[in-house]
Design a protein around this motif. Structure first.
Motif, mmCIF file in Angstrom:
data_model
loop_
_atom_site.group_PDB
_atom_site.id
_atom_site.type_symbol
_atom_site.label_atom_id
_atom_site.label_comp_id
_atom_site.label_asym_id
_atom_site.label_seq_id
_atom_site.Cartn_x
_atom_site.Cartn_y
_atom_site.Cartn_z
ATOM 1 N N GLY A 243 0.773 -1.231 0.000
ATOM 2 C CA GLY A 243 0.000 0.000 0.000
ATOM 3 C C GLY A 243 0.800 1.274 0.000
ATOM 4 O O GLY A 243 0.244 2.368 -0.045
ATOM 5 N N ARG A 244 2.126 1.181 0.050
ATOM 6 C CA ARG A 244 2.942 2.392 0.007
ATOM 7 C C ARG A 244 3.017 2.937 -1.418
ATOM 8 O O ARG A 244 2.751 2.221 -2.379
ATOM 9 N N VAL A 245 3.391 4.179 -1.530
ATOM 10 C CA VAL A 245 3.652 4.797 -2.832
ATOM 11 C C VAL A 245 5.120 5.178 -2.867
ATOM 12 O O VAL A 245 5.599 5.921 -2.006
ATOM 13 N N VAL A 246 5.866 4.642 -3.829
ATOM 14 C CA VAL A 246 7.294 4.927 -3.962
ATOM 15 C C VAL A 246 7.565 5.500 -5.347
ATOM 16 O O VAL A 246 6.776 5.330 -6.280
ATOM 17 N N TRP A 247 8.684 6.187 -5.455
ATOM 18 C CA TRP A 247 9.141 6.674 -6.756
ATOM 19 C C TRP A 247 10.038 5.618 -7.377
ATOM 20 O O TRP A 247 10.974 5.131 -6.734
ATOM 21 N N LEU A 248 9.745 5.239 -8.632
ATOM 22 C CA LEU A 248 10.574 4.286 -9.354
ATOM 23 C C LEU A 248 11.235 4.984 -10.535
ATOM 24 O O LEU A 248 10.614 5.807 -11.214
ATOM 25 N N ARG A 249 12.504 4.632 -10.749
ATOM 26 C CA ARG A 249 13.168 5.010 -11.995
ATOM 27 C C ARG A 249 13.120 3.794 -12.919
ATOM 28 O O ARG A 249 13.635 2.734 -12.589
ATOM 29 N N ASP A 250 12.453 3.924 -14.040
ATOM 30 C CA ASP A 250 12.252 2.837 -15.006
ATOM 31 C C ASP A 250 13.180 3.107 -16.197
ATOM 32 O O ASP A 250 13.019 4.091 -16.919
ATOM 33 N N GLU A 251 14.169 2.210 -16.388
ATOM 34 C CA GLU A 251 15.131 2.370 -17.473
ATOM 35 C C GLU A 251 15.139 1.089 -18.316
ATOM 36 O O GLU A 251 15.163 -0.012 -17.761
ATOM 37 N N ALA A 252 15.103 1.234 -19.614
ATOM 38 C CA ALA A 252 15.076 0.066 -20.483
ATOM 39 C C ALA A 252 15.785 0.381 -21.803
ATOM 40 O O ALA A 252 15.833 1.534 -22.239
ATOM 41 N N ILE A 253 16.323 -0.674 -22.410
ATOM 42 C CA ILE A 253 16.925 -0.548 -23.740
ATOM 43 C C ILE A 253 16.302 -1.607 -24.642
ATOM 44 O O ILE A 253 15.864 -2.667 -24.181
ATOM 45 N N LEU A 254 16.260 -1.308 -25.929
ATOM 46 C CA LEU A 254 15.692 -2.221 -26.904
ATOM 47 C C LEU A 254 16.808 -3.120 -27.447
ATOM 48 O O LEU A 254 17.809 -2.631 -27.967
ATOM 49 N N VAL A 255 16.619 -4.425 -27.297
ATOM 50 C CA VAL A 255 17.591 -5.393 -27.789
ATOM 51 C C VAL A 255 17.097 -5.916 -29.148
ATOM 52 O O VAL A 255 15.919 -6.279 -29.290
ATOM 53 N N THR A 256 17.977 -5.924 -30.137
ATOM 54 C CA THR A 256 17.616 -6.387 -31.481
ATOM 55 C C THR A 256 18.276 -7.728 -31.771
ATOM 56 O O THR A 256 19.249 -8.124 -31.121
ATOM 57 N N ASP A 257 17.727 -8.443 -32.777
ATOM 58 C CA ASP A 257 18.334 -9.717 -33.151
ATOM 59 C C ASP A 257 19.459 -9.476 -34.147
ATOM 60 O O ASP A 257 19.845 -8.337 -34.434
ATOM 61 N N GLU A 258 19.964 -10.597 -34.727
ATOM 62 C CA GLU A 258 21.120 -10.461 -35.615
ATOM 63 C C GLU A 258 20.772 -9.699 -36.884
ATOM 64 O O GLU A 258 21.656 -9.142 -37.548
ATOM 65 N N GLY A 259 19.514 -9.621 -37.201
ATOM 66 C CA GLY A 259 19.118 -8.872 -38.393
ATOM 67 C C GLY A 259 18.795 -7.414 -38.083
ATOM 68 O O GLY A 259 18.317 -6.704 -38.960
ATOM 69 N N GLY A 260 19.038 -6.990 -36.872
ATOM 70 C CA GLY A 260 18.755 -5.611 -36.503
ATOM 71 C C GLY A 260 17.292 -5.358 -36.215
ATOM 72 O O GLY A 260 16.879 -4.201 -36.062
ATOM 73 N N ARG A 261 16.489 -6.403 -36.119
ATOM 74 C CA ARG A 261 15.064 -6.234 -35.846
ATOM 75 C C ARG A 261 14.818 -6.198 -34.331
ATOM 76 O O ARG A 261 15.494 -6.906 -33.583
#
Length: 1005
Positions: A243-261
């Protein structure tokens, strides 16, 4: 934070320690690994990695078959394309191998078929062409299991490592509905939700866990990132499972396959709540100072014509900053009252207009308090006395529920008052808010007085000569050459030059900066309006005058420049006082926290060589000095310590942060020298001081943090405070130096303190009871109450961990009161069952409780509420609680008068002064377990115990042996005549219901 960066925060922080990418990579035709023996020969997959930036510079054919990517493709990867660990962790592993020369790890690696499998990686540094690379041999999990029987244990340790990370790692689908396909187990510990509960699609994530006010803009950021493929970094408020409210830092990177997709989003969630709180507090302090400085600047520059508008703007700024419903400024002149300005919060409307001048004048109770220079502070209208009937009627008519009225005066005369009112709810007014209102009111009234003077001057222009003679300002007329042709009598007071002596001389002769005055006279004076300039006097540089002038050279009646010169030294002092108030500690004259941070930023930005360090320190047992002598003596001690810190040559600046805590900024040639300087400063400051005619010894302990190039002043000071707290806990070394382990320990300690506070509030603690038996009869005569804490994620937390934490954080008194109340309540329940009519209960007291709270009164109140006779309660305390004989005797006498028994616990483990056994009114002693640990095997130990028993009998004290672990100890203690016994050989601590069973068994024997 809404923006997105080119790299995730964690990756960029770690990558900054590595150099940029190296020169050109080899093409497909050349192979760096060819120069290494056996690189291309064996069937084992091998990779050659550049530790400078983590690039895979070569891979053999076995690696290509193993991962499913061609060699050429593998040579375009950085190692985190295969390894799922966060980039900082990968960097740490590469550094570890470079330092140890070899390394064996178990990692999760990605494969071309989108699988993630466990692999064993054996890595060692090799030299190729004068450069160092990492040669890594990769084994499939099946092969590892064939060679490594304890692999499962290693995997469990690796899994435990992931679970202990202070962040949550996740993976999210690229395609809608963007479901989180993996969430690390740390989610349950950090966020209160199980990984399965968090593996939801994006819409559900924001609907279920993110606060409504953050959803729209964060989803917009997500959608932009989906389109651009750029790294994602945002902060939002998150609702945890508890029930608490906290501040989150959400960091993400996009991982691609060998074809750059696009393949998958890899992200990390970090709790930044504490950082947000610190930022908010600092912003509040900075806003307070900015409001004051902004008001002072506006009032200094405002003209008479713009004063009314300026007052409205100022009240709006102050009202919005303080979040009040209304601000009203009244001006008192003789018997009249004038409403100068008012401001009302948006959306708030008074139920009636503010009273007119006549009505306010009739509020005699309020007017009398203001004329006596008394602050009128009303949290609620019920606080008004009976004689304030008129005030109560008016305030109720206005719908006011709470207000503060600040008197504004100068030279003993009441000039007006500034009223802040609250309509929506009652309000507690802080000292900071009252100080702000007082300072704002004083500045406004100073400006109002100035306007009055200007108005009087304009209204009485016809009586120019009389005005000139009576004016407190020096009035001068200059001819076209700048020579004084007329000077009013006030010239002697303002300029320090009698009027007759000034005539015939150039005004520039009396000013410290004649060139500036000459430019102002020549370039800025105009005939249609007054202009102003502030200058210092030549013979009195500390005196500042404001020169107002108008060019009337073309006026046939004047034929010159008319100047009014006013002494504004006090006004400048007031402005300087505002600055001092913002950056200076009034008690010691040292900088305060804000001033220290400012100075640290200035020194950090300077180009001087050397290493900077922040030393945070305080006086040990300073509160005892206040209690033993007086608060005035404590203040004198703080001033003496400040003088000593101020005299340290190596101290760039010293500050008093709060109470008895100080900070010192040091500079040295290197870190070792800086540590020596800090140690010497603490030793130099730990000395005898003359305080109020008495000599007291003050000891200082501290923590040192080196100022790194990228540190902000707040970060540097925070690290020094963490080291300082570590020094206080260790109690071994006078100085502790900050490192990463101290930081993590501080974080863990804060988390445990938070959980303990919540456990006390929510009733998550429990009591177990250990029986105490009469060794002669074997019957249970008493039980000792022992507190237990079962943490939802940590499991059972030892009292040896959370009780000392409660003592240093101030929670121990709450814990003691809770234990005493629950133990007495439980004993009353047992007595009502009729199982043991003579049963008593023992409760342990902390030395901190015994010395700082009124234990006799507390015990009496609880016994009265519970309805328990005093003789049923025994209080146990260690010898350390008796170190202050005066306090000990007074409180022990009161306990004895109440009929409450007191037993010395752990006797023989501490100071063991036998004298206090005779002097202090105690009922018995409890032998420390170390005294009887080898009593059945060691004749010396037996002799010591025998002597203690004989001494106790001679003093008519009961003796209880605790820690009885076996039958031989029990038989021997019984034969020696020990009264009572307690230990695992008799009975372990048990919950209340188990004690009931024991008492029933005893009743039927």
């Amino acid at each position: 934070m809404e923006g997105r960066e080119r790299q995730p925060a964690q990756r960029s922080a770690a990558s900054s320690s590595l150099r940029g990418e190296c020169a050109a990579r080899p093409d497909d035709g050349e192979s760096i690994g060819s120069s290494l023996a056996g690189f291309h020969g064996p069937d084992e997959p091998q990779l050659l990695i550049d530790p400078e930036h983590g690039r895979i510079v070569d891979a053999n054919e076995a690696a290509a078959r193993f991962y499913g990517w061609p060699r050429a493709t593998l040579r375009t990867f950085r190692i985190d394309r295969l390894n799922v660990l966060p980039w900082p962790e990968i960097v740490a592993r590469m550094r570890e191998v470079l330092q140890r020369s070899t390394g064996r790890f178990v990692f999760l690696h990605r494969f071309a078929d989108h699988q993630i499998r466990l692999v064993e990686v054996v890595t060692a540094p090799v030299q190729v062409g004068g450069r160092t690379f990492l040669r890594s041999t990769v084994h499939d999990l099946g092969e590892v299991l064939a060679r490594l029987p304890d692999f499962e244990a290693i995997a469990r340790r690796y899994q435990a490592l992931i679970e202990q990370l202070p962040a949550v790692v996740y993976a999210e689908e690229v395609a809608p509905p963007h479901r989180k396909v993996y969430v690390s187990p740390a989610a349950e510990r950090l966020l209160g939700w199980s990984p399965e509960q968090l593996q939801v699609d994006r819409a559900t994530w924001y609907e279920r866990f993110v606060l409504p006010e953050d959803r729209v803009w964060v989803l917009h950021q997500e959608e932009q990132t989906d389109r651009s493929g750029e790294p994602f970094r945002v902060e939002y408020r998150f609702r945890t499972g508890d029930g608490r409210v906290v501040w989150l830092r959400d960091e993400a990177i996009l991982v691609t396959d060998e074809g750059g997709r696009p393949w998958i989003w890899h992200g990390i969630l970090t709790d930044v709540t504490q950082q947000k709180r610190i930022e908010a507090r600092l912003q509040r302090e900075l806003a307070f100072h900015n409001v004051l400085l902004g008001i002072a600047s506006n009032l200094v520059a405002v003209t008479s014509e713009g004063l009314e508008t300026a007052l409205s703007t100022i009240l709006a700024d102050v009202g919005q900053f303080l979040a009040v419903d209304a601000l009203v400024l009244f001006c008192f002149q003789n018997e009249s009252v004038t409403l100068l300005a008012r401001w009302q919060a948006s959306g708030q409307s008074l139920s009636a207009q503010w009273p007119d001048d006549r009505t306010v004048a009739e509020l005699t109770w309020l007017r009398q308090r203001l004329e006596q220079r008394q602050l009128v502070l009303l949290t609620r209208l019920e606080q008004l006395p009976e004689e304030a009937k008129a005030e109560r009627t008016v305030f109720q008519h206005l719908g006011v529920r709470s207000l503060v009225a600040v008197p504004l005066s100068t030279s003993g005369q009441l000039l007006g008052c500034l009223v802040a009112a609250q309509q929506r709810e009652q309000r507690l007014w802080s000292e900071e808010e009252i100080d702000l209102l007082t300072l704002v009111g004083q500045l406004i009234m100073a400006a109002v007085l100035q306007r009055r003077a200007e108005q009087v001057e304009a209204q009485h222009h016809a009586w120019l000569r009389a005005t000139v003679l009576a004016s407190p300002d020096a009035l001068l007329v200059l001819d076209g050459e700048g020579i004084v042709r007329f000077a009013s009598p006030a010239s002697g007071r303002v300029l320090g030059i009698e009027a007759g002596a000034a005539v015939g001389h150039r005004l520039t002769e009396f000013i410290a900066d004649p060139e500036r005055l000459q430019r102002w006279l020549a370039e800025e004076l105009v005939p249609d309006r007054t202009t102003r300039i502030e200058l210092s006097l030549k013979d009195r540089p500390s005196r500042i005058v404001e020169i107002s002038g108008v060019d009337l050279v073309d006026d046939p009646h004047i034929g010159g420049v008319v100047l009014s010169i006013r002494d504004v030294t006090e006004r400048h002092r007031a402005q300087q006082l505002l600055r001092e108030r913002a950056t200076r500690d009034p008690l010691t004259g040292l900088a305060n926290r804000f001033g220290f941070l400012e100075a640290l930023e200035a020194f950090r930005s300077s180009a001087e060589d050397g290493v900077l360090g922040v030393l945070c320190c305080d006086l040990e047992r300073f509160s005892a000095l206040n209690d033993a002598i007086s608060w005035e003596a404590g203040d004198a001690a703080l001033r003496s310590v400040a003088d000593r810190l101020r005299g340290v040559p190596e101290a760039l600046i010293a500050a008093r942060l709060e109470a008895d805590r100080f900070a010192v900024l040091l500079r040295a040639d290197d870190r070792q020298h800086l540590v020596r300087l800090a140690t010497a400063l603490l030793e130099h400051s730990s000395d005898w001081y003359d305080v109020g005619g008495e000599e007291v010894y003050l000891s200082m302990r501290g923590g040192l943090a080196f100022v790194e190039p990228d540190d902000s002043p707040v970060q540097a000071l925070r690290r020094a405070e963490i080291a300082f707290q570590a020094s206080k806990r260790q109690q071994r070394e006078r100085l502790a130096v900050f490192d990463a382990e101290l930081y993590q320990a501080s974080v863990d300690r804060q988390a445990l303190e938070r959980d303990l506070r919540r456990a006390l509030e929510q009733g998550d603690l429990h009591l177990h009871y250990q029986p105490v038996v009469d060794l002669a009869t074997g019957r249970i005569v008493s039980v000792e109450a022992l507190v237990r804490w079962y943490h939802p994620t940590r499991g059972a937390v030892s009292p040896a961990v959370f009780v000392p934490l409660a003592e240093v954080t101030g929670l121990i008194s709450h814990l003691t009161q809770w234990v005493l109340l629950q133990a007495c309540r439980q004993l009353r329940s047992w007595l009502r069952l009729g199982l043991a009519p003579d049963l008593t209960v023992s409760v342990n007291l902390s030395p901190t409780d015994f010395l700082h709270i009124d234990v006799p009164q507390l015990a009496e109140d609880i016994l009265h509420v519970i309805g328990l006779p005093p003789e049923r309660l025994t209080l146990e305390m260690t010898e350390s609680a008796m170190l202050d004989p005066a306090v000990s005797r007074e409180r022990l006498e009161r306990l004895r008068a109440l009929g409450i028994a007191v037993v010395i616990d752990d006797f023989g483990a501490g100071y063991s002064s036998l004298g206090y056994l005779k002097r202090l009114p105690v009922h018995g002693i409890k032998l420390d377990r170390q005294l009887i640990a080898d009593i059945h095997e060691n004749a010396t130990s037996e002799a010591v115990v025998r002597s203690v028993l004989e001494l106790a009998r001679s003093l008519r004290l009961s003796v209880t042996a605790e820690g009885i672990e076996n039958e031989r100890q029990l038989v021997l203690l019984r034969s020696l005549g020990c009264d009572y016994g307690q230990g695992f050989a008799i009975a372990r601590p048990r919950p209340p219901e188990a004690i009931v069973e024991l008492l029933r068994e005893q009743q039927h024997r």
